[in-house]
Design a protein around this motif. Structure first.
Motif, PDB file in Angstrom:
ATOM      1  N   PHE A  57       8.140 -52.036  45.426  1.00 52.56           N
ATOM      2  CA  PHE A  57       7.914 -53.100  46.423  1.00 52.56           C
ATOM      3  C   PHE A  57       6.534 -53.042  47.066  1.00 52.56           C
ATOM      4  CE2 PHE A  57       8.196 -50.829  50.424  1.00 52.56           C
ATOM      5  CZ  PHE A  57       9.003 -49.722  50.171  1.00 52.56           C
ATOM      6  N   ALA A  58       5.790 -51.977  46.802  1.00 51.90           N
ATOM      7  CA  ALA A  58       4.430 -51.907  47.342  1.00 51.90           C
ATOM      8  C   ALA A  58       3.533 -51.110  46.406  1.00 51.90           C
ATOM      9  CB  ALA A  58       4.435 -51.262  48.730  1.00 51.90           C
ATOM     10  N   VAL A  59       2.265 -51.495  46.397  1.00 53.12           N
ATOM     11  CA  VAL A  59       1.228 -50.717  45.723  1.00 53.12           C
ATOM     12  C   VAL A  59       0.512 -49.924  46.795  1.00 53.12           C
ATOM     13  CG1 VAL A  59      -0.875 -50.778  44.334  1.00 53.12           C
ATOM     14  CG2 VAL A  59       0.876 -52.526  44.002  1.00 53.12           C
ATOM     15  N   VAL A  60       0.330 -48.632  46.575  1.00 48.76           N
ATOM     16  CA  VAL A  60      -0.433 -47.813  47.506  1.00 48.76           C
ATOM     17  C   VAL A  60      -1.667 -47.297  46.787  1.00 48.76           C
ATOM     18  CG1 VAL A  60      -0.449 -45.799  49.029  1.00 48.76           C
ATOM     19  CG2 VAL A  60       1.683 -47.079  48.682  1.00 48.76           C
ATOM     20  N   LEU A  61      -2.843 -47.621  47.324  1.00 46.37           N
ATOM     21  CA  LEU A  61      -4.070 -46.978  46.857  1.00 46.37           C
ATOM     22  C   LEU A  61      -4.380 -45.883  47.869  1.00 46.37           C
ATOM     23  CD1 LEU A  61      -6.692 -46.463  45.363  1.00 46.37           C
ATOM     24  CD2 LEU A  61      -7.672 -48.466  46.494  1.00 46.37           C
ATOM     25  N   GLY A  62      -4.195 -44.640  47.458  1.00 48.41           N
ATOM     26  CA  GLY A  62      -4.377 -43.525  48.377  1.00 48.41           C
ATOM     27  C   GLY A  62      -5.354 -42.504  47.836  1.00 48.41           C
ATOM     28  N   CYS A  63      -5.608 -41.491  48.646  1.00 46.40           N
ATOM     29  CA  CYS A  63      -6.519 -40.410  48.270  1.00 46.40           C
ATOM     30  C   CYS A  63      -5.740 -39.354  47.476  1.00 46.40           C
ATOM     31  CB  CYS A  63      -7.122 -39.785  49.523  1.00 46.40           C
ATOM     32  SG  CYS A  63      -8.338 -38.482  49.179  1.00 46.40           S
ATOM     33  N   SER A  64      -6.439 -38.666  46.592  1.00 49.48           N
ATOM     34  CA  SER A  64      -5.813 -37.619  45.773  1.00 49.48           C
ATOM     35  C   SER A  64      -5.434 -36.380  46.576  1.00 49.48           C
ATOM     36  CB  SER A  64      -6.772 -37.182  44.654  1.00 49.48           C
ATOM     37  OG  SER A  64      -7.086 -38.266  43.832  1.00 49.48           O
ATOM     38  N   ASP A  65      -5.929 -36.285  47.778  1.00 47.62           N
ATOM     39  CA  ASP A  65      -5.700 -35.121  48.644  1.00 47.62           C
ATOM     40  C   ASP A  65      -4.229 -34.687  48.607  1.00 47.62           C
ATOM     41  OD1 ASP A  65      -5.232 -33.528  51.081  1.00 47.62           O
ATOM     42  OD2 ASP A  65      -7.279 -34.125  51.610  1.00 47.62           O
ATOM     43  N   SER A  66      -4.016 -33.398  48.375  1.00 53.43           N
ATOM     44  CA  SER A  66      -2.649 -32.874  48.211  1.00 53.43           C
ATOM     45  C   SER A  66      -1.812 -33.007  49.474  1.00 53.43           C
ATOM     46  CB  SER A  66      -2.712 -31.396  47.806  1.00 53.43           C
ATOM     47  OG  SER A  66      -3.287 -30.625  48.854  1.00 53.43           O
ATOM     48  N   PRO A  69       0.849 -37.233  50.253  1.00 46.27           N
ATOM     49  CA  PRO A  69       1.690 -37.848  49.212  1.00 46.27           C
ATOM     50  C   PRO A  69       2.423 -39.093  49.742  1.00 46.27           C
ATOM     51  CG  PRO A  69       2.752 -35.896  50.103  1.00 46.27           C
ATOM     52  CD  PRO A  69       1.408 -35.970  50.756  1.00 46.27           C
ATOM     53  N   PRO A  70       2.133 -40.272  49.209  1.00 45.35           N
ATOM     54  CA  PRO A  70       2.707 -41.502  49.755  1.00 45.35           C
ATOM     55  C   PRO A  70       4.234 -41.533  49.771  1.00 45.35           C
ATOM     56  CG  PRO A  70       0.844 -42.031  48.367  1.00 45.35           C
ATOM     57  CD  PRO A  70       1.116 -40.568  48.168  1.00 45.35           C
ATOM     58  N   GLU A  71       4.885 -41.027  48.728  1.00 42.72           N
ATOM     59  CA  GLU A  71       6.355 -41.104  48.724  1.00 42.72           C
ATOM     60  C   GLU A  71       6.951 -40.355  49.912  1.00 42.72           C
ATOM     61  OE1 GLU A  71       4.672 -40.366  45.922  1.00 42.72           O
ATOM     62  OE2 GLU A  71       5.536 -41.434  44.201  1.00 42.72           O
ATOM     63  N   LEU A  72       6.366 -39.230  50.270  1.00 42.47           N
ATOM     64  CA  LEU A  72       6.879 -38.466  51.409  1.00 42.47           C
ATOM     65  C   LEU A  72       6.503 -39.137  52.728  1.00 42.47           C
ATOM     66  CD1 LEU A  72       6.193 -34.798  50.238  1.00 42.47           C
ATOM     67  CD2 LEU A  72       8.325 -36.085  50.150  1.00 42.47           C
ATOM     68  N   ILE A  73       5.259 -39.587  52.819  1.00 46.12           N
ATOM     69  CA  ILE A  73       4.783 -40.192  54.068  1.00 46.12           C
ATOM     70  C   ILE A  73       5.569 -41.460  54.411  1.00 46.12           C
ATOM     71  CG2 ILE A  73       2.797 -41.428  55.064  1.00 46.12           C
ATOM     72  CD1 ILE A  73       1.020 -39.335  53.582  1.00 46.12           C
ATOM     73  N   PHE A  74       5.970 -42.214  53.379  1.00 41.53           N
ATOM     74  CA  PHE A  74       6.720 -43.451  53.620  1.00 41.53           C
ATOM     75  C   PHE A  74       8.211 -43.281  53.339  1.00 41.53           C
ATOM     76  CE2 PHE A  74       2.403 -45.237  52.722  1.00 41.53           C
ATOM     77  CZ  PHE A  74       2.208 -45.828  53.963  1.00 41.53           C
ATOM     78  N   ASP A  75       8.636 -42.050  53.114  1.00 41.87           N
ATOM     79  CA  ASP A  75      10.047 -41.745  52.842  1.00 41.87           C
ATOM     80  C   ASP A  75      10.640 -42.698  51.802  1.00 41.87           C
ATOM     81  OD1 ASP A  75      12.411 -40.325  53.039  1.00 41.87           O
ATOM     82  OD2 ASP A  75      13.182 -41.572  54.673  1.00 41.87           O
ATOM     83  N   GLN A  76      10.029 -42.714  50.638  1.00 45.43           N
ATOM     84  CA  GLN A  76      10.497 -43.551  49.527  1.00 45.43           C
ATOM     85  C   GLN A  76      10.788 -42.660  48.321  1.00 45.43           C
ATOM     86  OE1 GLN A  76      11.128 -46.792  50.053  1.00 45.43           O
ATOM     87  NE2 GLN A  76      10.342 -46.554  52.146  1.00 45.43           N
ATOM     88  N   GLY A  77      11.365 -43.270  47.295  1.00 48.54           N
ATOM     89  CA  GLY A  77      11.750 -42.474  46.134  1.00 48.54           C
ATOM     90  C   GLY A  77      11.267 -43.060  44.822  1.00 48.54           C
ATOM     91  N   PHE A  78      11.984 -42.718  43.763  1.00 48.90           N
ATOM     92  CA  PHE A  78      11.615 -43.186  42.432  1.00 48.90           C
ATOM     93  C   PHE A  78      11.678 -44.711  42.378  1.00 48.90           C
ATOM     94  CE2 PHE A  78      12.825 -38.845  41.685  1.00 48.90           C
ATOM     95  CZ  PHE A  78      11.983 -38.416  40.670  1.00 48.90           C
ATOM     96  N   GLY A  79      10.649 -45.307  41.800  1.00 50.97           N
ATOM     97  CA  GLY A  79      10.668 -46.750  41.580  1.00 50.97           C
ATOM     98  C   GLY A  79      10.281 -47.586  42.779  1.00 50.97           C
ATOM     99  N   ASP A  80      10.018 -46.962  43.926  1.00 52.90           N
ATOM    100  CA  ASP A  80       9.742 -47.738  45.141  1.00 52.90           C
ATOM    101  C   ASP A  80       8.268 -48.106  45.295  1.00 52.90           C
ATOM    102  OD1 ASP A  80      12.398 -47.726  45.997  1.00 52.90           O
ATOM    103  OD2 ASP A  80      12.167 -45.777  46.964  1.00 52.90           O
TER     104      ASP A  80
END
Ligand SMILES: [Zn+2]
Length: 211
Positions: A57-66, A69-80
């Motif tokens: 439901f969203a594209v995230v352009l983020g930094c590679s910085d370890s 992690p977008p999935e954790l920051i936005f509390d999302q999972g596989f396919g989101d």
């Protein structure tokens, strides 16, 4: 998020427009900040349902910085989330193509460019401009993409404030660059998609969206 797991529900995600997608990101980030993540869409049956296709439901352009992690920051999972990560969340042709792919082929309607506090790539750009330490050519090429975000920042600001200023401006420039890609500009103009910016605060965990 406790959506039942089947293909029809995966298809329903396809209908999420940019406004609703933004709300879901904000809600997920609020759970993350409150230390109450649900870690949705991580079970085997959900993963296997996604074999039939994806509708992030969203594209995230983020930094590679370890640390971002977008999935954790936005509390999302596989396919989101359809995520493109590159040091300094810069926009180049491959990044643009990845964003366009998600919009053209996966019907994703929201793009967020997410910078973050203490970004090493932005800091390296500041350092490179004030003190040429001879980075490898490929790294210099990356820093040049960030350089416009550095130019004009008042020198009387503290180093931390200069970095924070540059991080925000780097996000704004990436949003602007993506928004000027003809295929994307047409969709933004017609209201089909939204491209927004945000800065993740590493200390609080909050993503502050930029208007
Ligand atoms: Zn970074």
């Amino acid at each position: 998020m406790t959506l039942p797991v089947n293909t029809s529900n995966a298809q329903k995600k396809n209908a999420i427009d940019a406004i609703e997608a933004l709300k879901q990101l904000q809600a997920g980030n609020a759970r993350f900040v409150a230390d109450r993540p649900r870690h949705p869409h991580a079970k085997t049956d959900w993963r296997q349902a996604l074999e039939k296709g994806q509708h992030p439901f969203a594209v995230v352009l983020g930094c590679s910085d370890s640390r971002v992690p977008p999935e954790l920051i936005f509390d999302q999972g596989f396919g989101d989330l359809f995520i493109v990560r590159v040091a300094g969340n810069v926009v180049d042709v491959d990044v643009t193509a990845s964003v366009e792919y998600a919009i053209d082929h996966l019907d994703t309607q929201l793009v967020i460019v997410m910078g973050h506090s203490n970004c090493g790539a932005v800091t390296a750009t500041l350092d490179h401009l004030s003190n040429d330490e001879g980075e490898p050519a490929e790294v210099v090429s990356l820093l040049y993409r960030i350089e416009p975000a550095i130019v004009g920042i008042p020198k009387n600001l503290s180093r931390q404030k200069q970095i924070a200023h540059a991080v925000k401006r780097n996000v704004e420039l990436a949003v602007r660059r993506l928004s000027h890609v003809p295929d994307l500009r047409r969709r933004v103009t017609t209201g089909k998609i939204k491209i927004v910016g945000g800065v993740y605060d590493m200390h609080t965990g909050k993503v502050n969206f930029i208007d």
